[in-house]
Enzyme design. Structure first.
Site, PDB file in Angstrom:
ATOM      1  NE  ARG A 190      -3.980  -1.560   2.661  1.00  0.00           N
ATOM      2  CZ  ARG A 190      -5.230  -1.106   2.608  1.00  0.00           C
ATOM      3  NH1 ARG A 190      -5.475   0.180   2.514  1.00  0.00           N
ATOM      4  NH2 ARG A 190      -6.249  -1.942   2.654  1.00  0.00           N
ATOM      5  CE1 TYR A 193      -4.523   6.832  -2.843  1.00  0.00           C
ATOM      6  CE2 TYR A 193      -4.906   5.925  -0.650  1.00  0.00           C
ATOM      7  CZ  TYR A 193      -5.283   6.753  -1.695  1.00  0.00           C
ATOM      8  OH  TYR A 193      -6.425   7.509  -1.580  1.00  0.00           O
ATOM      9  N   GLY A 196       3.056   7.819  -0.646  1.00  0.00           N
ATOM     10  CA  GLY A 196       2.940   8.820  -1.715  1.00  0.00           C
ATOM     11  C   GLY A 196       2.164  10.034  -1.237  1.00  0.00           C
ATOM     12  CB  VAL A 236     -19.584   0.973  -0.013  1.00  0.00           C
ATOM     13  CG1 VAL A 236     -21.063   1.280  -0.148  1.00  0.00           C
ATOM     14  CG2 VAL A 236     -19.130   1.319   1.408  1.00  0.00           C
ATOM     15  CE  LYS A 253     -11.666 -16.586   6.559  1.00  0.00           C
ATOM     16  NZ  LYS A 253     -10.829 -17.708   6.125  1.00  0.00           N
ATOM     17  CB  THR A 256     -13.969  -7.436  14.246  1.00  0.00           C
ATOM     18  OG1 THR A 256     -12.663  -7.957  14.001  1.00  0.00           O
ATOM     19  CG2 THR A 256     -14.872  -8.530  14.749  1.00  0.00           C
ATOM     20  CD  GLN A 257     -12.018  -6.224   8.502  1.00  0.00           C
ATOM     21  OE1 GLN A 257     -12.338  -6.976   9.408  1.00  0.00           O
ATOM     22  NE2 GLN A 257     -11.940  -6.651   7.237  1.00  0.00           N
ATOM     23  NE  ARG A 313      -4.595  -4.153  14.041  1.00  0.00           N
ATOM     24  CZ  ARG A 313      -3.622  -4.092  14.938  1.00  0.00           C
ATOM     25  NH1 ARG A 313      -3.583  -4.936  15.937  1.00  0.00           N
ATOM     26  NH2 ARG A 313      -2.697  -3.160  14.852  1.00  0.00           N
TER      27      ARG A 313
END
Ligand code: NAD
Ligand code: UDP
Ligand code: UDP
Length: 354
Positions: A190, A193, A196, A236, A253, A256-257, A313
């Site tokens: 990541r 991004y 950056g 979404v 998985k 719960t994050q 998380r």
């Protein structure tokens, strides 16, 4: 009967007519999801002329089709990693792939867009700021102090960067205030991004400190609404498209994050508030899946699937400052926003309501 109209106002009020020029606004990434909604809102003001610069990597002309040929609108195909010469008063700098699928597809291009692209936009802001500064200086010889201040007010160049909650990485402070420095992996998938965007923020502040450029930085959290790319992998858009297609909702998985979701119209209002200077809920991904199931397709299944590395998380913005300084807060709840997005996805996927 003779007219009882009052005589024309003496200066300074009459002089101000000369200076009610349009504000020319550059929106980089204006063909994208948030950018195109921002353009819609800016175009509502008849004093705004809008120039969109986009390379159509993730955005599309379709998002702007109602403005093509409008006299106050221009669309330029251009990659902001190359220098750009235009004359503008304000810059909303949004250009950057925002979804993990797209930014991981070409990470080098992503970091170039964030670093070289932002540098170019700051160079542009610096150049046009200086030019307008000279214009103000010349005209000030002829006009009163009131006009001078008014000119500075309308001509003062500003640049706004859409940064991201990703600058906080996997945050160790919750919720996240602007003062939190983040917990970011500099060498992960990541990083193109989030690192950056961190460099982009640094550049903004260095141009501010060194060259006096007026800057604004918005750290955007997960935003949703019509015109999101249907298959860009964000949660979404995935859940709504899956619910409409009758496919299982893929909750990564452990489910719960958490994330906080902002409807795009609230985001656009916030960006304009921030540029003009004048509560979010927090949901687990399982709760989001259940809400989509309930509102869009109660028959759809919910599956637990493998997650990607470095997934934060929990995430929730601390918006105290935006409330206090801008009087801005989101207004559209998730339960009101999701059906608006469902409508748009239905028409684009060609799936009618049962
Ligand atoms: P998007 O992908 O829909 O829009 C980005 C636009 O930038 C696209 O039209 C794309 O074609 C254009 N673009 C990309 N690289 C370019 C380049 N090198 N030159 C010119 N144009 C280029 O994404 P979005 O969701 O509308 O995000 C807009 C901004 O908001 C981005 O800066 C993103 O980092 C930030 N942001 C978005 C979210 C979110 O939830 N959507 C969250 C945090 C931050
Ligand atoms: N730049 C641009 N448009 C402009 C002015 C500058 O794209 O109108 C670019 C320029 O090519 C440079 C960057 O912005 O790469 C930074 O410009 P600045 O003037 O700050 O630095 P310099 O050109 O001195 O390196
Ligand atoms: N997610 C999920 N199912 C999906 C896509 C994403 O459960 O089909 C989860 C993902 O693990 C993350 C959250 O949703 O915890 C938000 O992911 P997204 O890619 O939308 O945004 P970001 O991670 O950038 O906040």
């Amino acid at each position: 009967p003779t007219s009882s109209k009052p005589p024309p106002l003496p200066s300074p009020l009459r002089f101000s007519k000369y200076f009610q020029a349009n504000t020319r606004i550059l929106v980089t990434g204006g063909a994208g999801f948030i950018g195109s909604h921002l353009v819609d809102k800016l175009m509502e003001n008849e004093k705004n002329e809008v120039i969109v610069v986009d390379n159509f990597f993730t955005g599309s002309k379709d998002n702007l089709k109602k403005w093509i040929d409008h006299p106050r609108f221009e669309l330029i195909r251009h990659d902001i990693t190359q220098p750009l010469l235009v004359e503008v008063d304000k810059i909303y700098h949004l250009a950057c792939p925002a979804s993990p699928i797209f930014y991981k597809y070409n990470p080098v291009k992503t970091i170039k867009t964030n670093v070289i692209g932002t540098l170019n936009m700051l160079g542009l802001a610096k150049r046009v700021g200086a030019r307008l500064g000279n214009a103000v200086h010349y005209k000030s010889i002829y006009i009163t102090l009131v006009h001078w201040l008014y000119l500075i007010e309308i001509l003062w160049n500003r640049i706004l960067l859409t940064s991201t909650s990703e600058v906080y990485g996997d945050p160790l402070t919750h919720p996240q205030p602007e003062t939190y420095w983040g917990n970011v992996n500099p060498i992960g998938v990541r990083s193109c991004y989030d690192e950056g965007k961190r460099v982009a923020e640094t550049l903004m502040y260095d141009y501010h400190r060194q060259h006096g450029i007026e800057i604004r930085i918005a750290r955007i959290f997960n935003t949703y609404g019509p015109r999101m790319n249907i298959d860009d992998g964000r949660v979404v858009s995935n859940f709504i498209a899956q619910a409409l297609r009758g496919e299982p909702l893929t909750v990564q998985k452990p489910g719960t994050q958490t994330r906080s979701f902002c409807y795009v119209s609230d985001m656009v209002d916030g960006l304009i508030c921030l540029m003009e200077g004048k509560n979010t809920g927090e949901f687990t991904m399982m709760e989001l899946a259940k809400t989509v199931k309930e509102l869009i397709n109660p028959e759809v299944e919910i599956n637990m699937v493998d997650n990607t590395p470095d997934d934060p998380r929990q995430r929730k913005p601390d918006i105290t400052k935006a409330k206090e300084l801008l009087d801005w807060q989101p207004r559209v709840t998730l339960r009101d926003g999701l059906p608006l997005m469902e409508e748009d996805f239905r028409s684009r996927l060609g799936i009618s309501k049962r």
